[in-house]
Design a protein around this motif. Structure first.
Motif, PDB file in Angstrom:
ATOM      1  N   LEU A 160       0.839  -1.196   0.000  1.00  0.00           N
ATOM      2  CA  LEU A 160       0.000   0.000   0.000  1.00  0.00           C
ATOM      3  C   LEU A 160       0.871   1.241   0.000  1.00  0.00           C
ATOM      4  O   LEU A 160       2.015   1.210   0.469  1.00  0.00           O
ATOM      5  N   GLN A 161       0.306   2.304  -0.561  1.00  0.00           N
ATOM      6  CA  GLN A 161       0.987   3.604  -0.476  1.00  0.00           C
ATOM      7  C   GLN A 161       0.049   4.559   0.268  1.00  0.00           C
ATOM      8  O   GLN A 161       0.115   4.669   1.486  1.00  0.00           O
ATOM      9  N   CYS A 162      -0.886   5.209  -0.440  1.00  0.00           N
ATOM     10  CA  CYS A 162      -1.822   6.062   0.314  1.00  0.00           C
ATOM     11  C   CYS A 162      -2.779   5.227   1.151  1.00  0.00           C
ATOM     12  O   CYS A 162      -3.298   5.685   2.154  1.00  0.00           O
ATOM     13  N   GLY A 163      -3.048   3.985   0.718  1.00  0.00           N
ATOM     14  CA  GLY A 163      -3.890   3.080   1.491  1.00  0.00           C
ATOM     15  C   GLY A 163      -5.377   3.203   1.240  1.00  0.00           C
ATOM     16  O   GLY A 163      -6.155   2.455   1.845  1.00  0.00           O
ATOM     17  N   PHE A 164      -5.771   4.111   0.360  1.00  0.00           N
ATOM     18  CA  PHE A 164      -7.216   4.311   0.210  1.00  0.00           C
ATOM     19  C   PHE A 164      -7.910   3.094  -0.407  1.00  0.00           C
ATOM     20  O   PHE A 164      -9.022   2.742  -0.006  1.00  0.00           O
ATOM     21  N   CYS A 165      -7.232   2.431  -1.332  1.00  0.00           N
ATOM     22  CA  CYS A 165      -7.829   1.243  -1.955  1.00  0.00           C
ATOM     23  C   CYS A 165      -7.631  -0.009  -1.108  1.00  0.00           C
ATOM     24  O   CYS A 165      -8.204  -1.056  -1.412  1.00  0.00           O
ATOM     25  N   THR A 166      -6.810   0.082  -0.074  1.00  0.00           N
ATOM     26  CA  THR A 166      -6.302  -1.114   0.604  1.00  0.00           C
ATOM     27  C   THR A 166      -7.378  -1.963   1.295  1.00  0.00           C
ATOM     28  O   THR A 166      -7.369  -3.191   1.133  1.00  0.00           O
ATOM     29  N   ILE A 210      -9.302  -0.298  -8.535  1.00  0.00           N
ATOM     30  CA  ILE A 210      -8.437   0.752  -9.060  1.00  0.00           C
ATOM     31  C   ILE A 210      -7.538   1.246  -7.940  1.00  0.00           C
ATOM     32  O   ILE A 210      -8.020   1.673  -6.890  1.00  0.00           O
ATOM     33  N   CYS A 211      -6.227   1.135  -8.166  1.00  0.00           N
ATOM     34  CA  CYS A 211      -5.251   1.673  -7.215  1.00  0.00           C
ATOM     35  C   CYS A 211      -4.494   2.796  -7.909  1.00  0.00           C
ATOM     36  O   CYS A 211      -3.711   2.549  -8.820  1.00  0.00           O
ATOM     37  N   ARG A 212      -4.760   4.025  -7.483  1.00  0.00           N
ATOM     38  CA  ARG A 212      -4.114   5.179  -8.127  1.00  0.00           C
ATOM     39  C   ARG A 212      -2.617   5.163  -7.871  1.00  0.00           C
ATOM     40  O   ARG A 212      -1.833   5.752  -8.618  1.00  0.00           O
ATOM     41  N   CYS A 213      -2.187   4.523  -6.788  1.00  0.00           N
ATOM     42  CA  CYS A 213      -0.763   4.491  -6.449  1.00  0.00           C
ATOM     43  C   CYS A 213      -0.017   3.391  -7.191  1.00  0.00           C
ATOM     44  O   CYS A 213       1.209   3.346  -7.142  1.00  0.00           O
ATOM     45  N   GLY A 214      -0.720   2.479  -7.823  1.00  0.00           N
ATOM     46  CA  GLY A 214      -0.055   1.455  -8.629  1.00  0.00           C
ATOM     47  C   GLY A 214       0.652   0.385  -7.822  1.00  0.00           C
ATOM     48  O   GLY A 214       1.752  -0.056  -8.181  1.00  0.00           O
TER      49      GLY A 214
HETATM   50  S1  FES Z   1      -2.463   2.529  -2.294  1.00  0.00           S
HETATM   51 FE1  FES Z   1      -3.173   4.483  -2.938  1.00  0.00          FE
HETATM   52  S2  FES Z   1      -4.911   4.060  -4.189  1.00  0.00           S
HETATM   53 FE2  FES Z   1      -4.038   2.143  -3.773  1.00  0.00          FE
END
Ligand code: FES
Ligand code: FES
Length: 180
Positions: free
Chosen positions: A122-128, A158-162
Motif C-alpha cells: 500500500l501507499q496512500c492506502g485508500f484502496c487497501t 483501481i489503485c491510483r498508487c499502482g
Molecule cells: S495505495 Fe493508494 S490508491 Fe491504492
C-alpha cells in the motif's frame, strides 16, 4: 388478453404486493455485521457503504467512486466480495456482512492483512481495505491461487498508487502462509 397498459398495471401490483413500500423517512434496519446484530435508523435509500461509514461507524470501508467502478468499498456478503456502494442497506436482509474491521481474529491479523504489511502493498492506502477483502476472499475459497487468479480477483480494483505487483506478491505469500 391483457393489453400492454393492463399488463403493466398488473405486474406493478404484483411487485407492490411482494415488496412493502417503506420510507422516505428513516426506518429500523437490522444487519449482521462481523458476527454481531446491529440495528440502525436509516433512510431506505441509504447504501450499505453509507450505512457502514455513517450510523455504524465502520469507516474502514472506503467510498471513492460511489458508482461500482473502483471496488474501494468492497465488503463480504456471506463470504463473497461485493461493492457496498451498489446495494441498499435495507436489501441486505439476514446475509452476513464482513468488513475489514471483522477480518482479524482478535489480535491476529488475517494472513492477507499481515502479508500486505510485509510486502508494503500500500501507499496512500485508500484502496487497501477493499483490495484486502477481495484478496482474502480469494485465499479463503482457493488455497492455491496463481498470480493470474490474484489478477482476476483484483481486476475491478483501481489503485491510483499502482501497488498491484506488491498486492499480487502479498496475496500469493498469504495463501502459502494460510496453507502452511
Ligand atoms: S495505495 Fe493508494 S490508491 Fe491504492
Ligand atoms: S466506491 Fe464502490 S465501487 Fe467505487
Amino acid at each position: 388478453m391483457l393489453n400492454t397498459t393492463s399488463a403493466f398495471i398488473a405486474s406493478a401490483e404484483l411487485i407492490n404486493d411482494a415488496i412493502p413500500s417503506v420510507g422516505p423517512d428513516a426506518v429500523a434496519i437490522s444487519l449482521q455485521i462481523n458476527g454481531v446484530t446491529r440495528t440502525v435508523q436509516a433512510e431506505p435509500r441509504m447504501t450499505l457503504a453509507e450505512a457502514l461509514r455513517g450510523p455504524l461507524g465502520l469507516t474502514g470501508t472506503k467510498i471513492a467512486c460511489n458508482r461500482g467502478a473502483c471496488s474501494a468499498c468492497t465488503v463480504w456478503l456471506d463470504g463473497r466480495p461485493v461493492c457496498s456502494c451498489m446495494m441498499l442497506a435495507i436489501e441486505v436482509g439476514t446475509r452476513a456482512i464482513t468488513t475489514i474491521e471483522g477480518l482479524a481474529q482478535g489480535d491476529t491479523l488475517h494472513p492477507v492483512q499481515q502479508a500486505f504489511i510485509d510486502h508494503d502493498a500500500l501507499q496512500c492506502g485508500f484502496c487497501t481495505p477493499g483490495m484486502i477483502m477481495s484478496c482474502a476472499a480469494l485465499v479463503e475459497h482457493n488455497p492455491e491461487p496463481s498470480a493470474d487468479d490474484v489478477r482476476a480477483a483484483i481486476s475491478g480494483h483501481i489503485c491510483r498508487c499502482g501497488t498491484y505487483p506488491h498486492v499480487i506478491a502479498a496475496t500469493l505469500d498469504a495463501a502459502k502462509a494460510r496453507k502452511g
